[in-house]
Design a protein around this motif. Structure first.
Motif, PDB file in Angstrom:
ATOM      1  N   SER A   1       0.840  -1.196   0.000  1.00  0.00           N
ATOM      2  CA  SER A   1       0.000   0.000   0.000  1.00  0.00           C
ATOM      3  C   SER A   1       0.876   1.247   0.000  1.00  0.00           C
ATOM      4  N   ILE A   2       0.681   2.092  -0.988  1.00  0.00           N
ATOM      5  CA  ILE A   2       1.479   3.303  -1.132  1.00  0.00           C
ATOM      6  C   ILE A   2       0.653   4.502  -0.675  1.00  0.00           C
ATOM      7  N   PRO A   3       1.103   5.214   0.354  1.00  0.00           N
ATOM      8  CA  PRO A   3       0.353   6.403   0.806  1.00  0.00           C
ATOM      9  C   PRO A   3       0.521   7.545  -0.187  1.00  0.00           C
ATOM     10  N   LEU A   4      -0.582   8.144  -0.576  1.00  0.00           N
ATOM     11  CA  LEU A   4      -0.564   9.229  -1.547  1.00  0.00           C
ATOM     12  C   LEU A   4      -0.887  10.557  -0.878  1.00  0.00           C
ATOM     13  N   THR A   5      -0.291  11.609  -1.399  1.00  0.00           N
ATOM     14  CA  THR A   5      -0.638  12.955  -0.965  1.00  0.00           C
ATOM     15  C   THR A   5      -1.972  13.341  -1.615  1.00  0.00           C
ATOM     16  N   PRO A   6      -2.625  14.387  -1.131  1.00  0.00           N
ATOM     17  CA  PRO A   6      -3.879  14.828  -1.765  1.00  0.00           C
ATOM     18  C   PRO A   6      -3.718  15.099  -3.258  1.00  0.00           C
ATOM     19  N   ASP A   7      -2.597  15.706  -3.656  1.00  0.00           N
ATOM     20  CA  ASP A   7      -2.366  15.971  -5.083  1.00  0.00           C
ATOM     21  C   ASP A   7      -2.238  14.666  -5.867  1.00  0.00           C
TER      22      ASP A   7
END
Length: 202
Positions: free
Chosen positions: A133-139
């Motif tokens: 699972s890769i955490p993404l920023t809002p952008d």
């Protein structure tokens, strides 16, 4: 006259035999190096080589999943082909290391043990890359949402490999292959958008 007689009849210093031997050895070594260089150069001209290359020849987006928490999961199948287009020399590929990433987030590092490709032949490296699972920023989350809407998403593949040809019994030619590609897929069906993804060598 006595002074001149002493001047011309004085005993000369002779060069030691070891000095002559060292000079001869150095001359032989220098000659051998020059000959070896000429042989390698002529071999290079004779085989008129096409530089070995590495290309992405096929791929598939097996899984792409993102949730409201901003976690991305993905799985890709990537076929990397090492091609030796030289009809007169075998090639060795080594130090293979490519990084697969999305929006700057590293997904995996693709590596391979050194291998041998016969003249005018190729070899496929089949990679199945599954990310955690890769955490993404809002952008980045917005980028993924747009990718679903446009049905196009891209992953970066960058890295290097070392290639080497054997030219005759005395020399070899070495190159570095640099790969820098954007792999695009249709996330709705996972199909790969064919593009020219081939290494550059020097």
């Amino acid at each position: 006259m006595l002074f001149k007689r002493k001047l011309f009849t004085g005993r000369r210093k002779e060069t030691h035999p070891l000095v002559w031997l060292a000079a001869i050895i150095c001359a032989l070594i220098a000659t051998a190096v020059v000959i070896a260089g000429i042989v390698v150069f002529l071999g290079y001209l004779i085989i008129h080589p096409r530089v070995p290359v590495i290309s992405v020849t096929n791929a598939h987006l097996d899984l792409l999943s993102n949730d409201y928490a901003g976690l991305l999961q993905t799985q890709l199948t990537i076929v990397v082909t090492a091609h030796n287009g030289n009809a007169k020399a075998h090639a060795t590929f080594s130090d293979i290391k490519f990084k697969l990433s999305y929006q700057g987030q590293t997904i995996a590092v693709l590596v391979a043990e050194p291998f041998f490709v016969r003249k005018n032949s190729s070899r496929d490296l089949n990679y199945v890359v599954q990310s955690s699972s890769i955490p993404l920023t809002p952008d980045q989350m917005e980028e993924v949402n747009d990718a679903w809407k446009k049905n196009v998403i891209g992953f970066d593949l960058k890295g290097d490999a070392r290639t080497q040809w054997r030219v005759g019994p005395l020399g070899s030619l070495k190159f570095m292959c640099h790969l820098n590609c954007l792999l695009k897929f249709h996330p709705l069906n996972g199909s790969y958008v064919p593009s020219k993804c081939t290494s550059k060598s020097h």
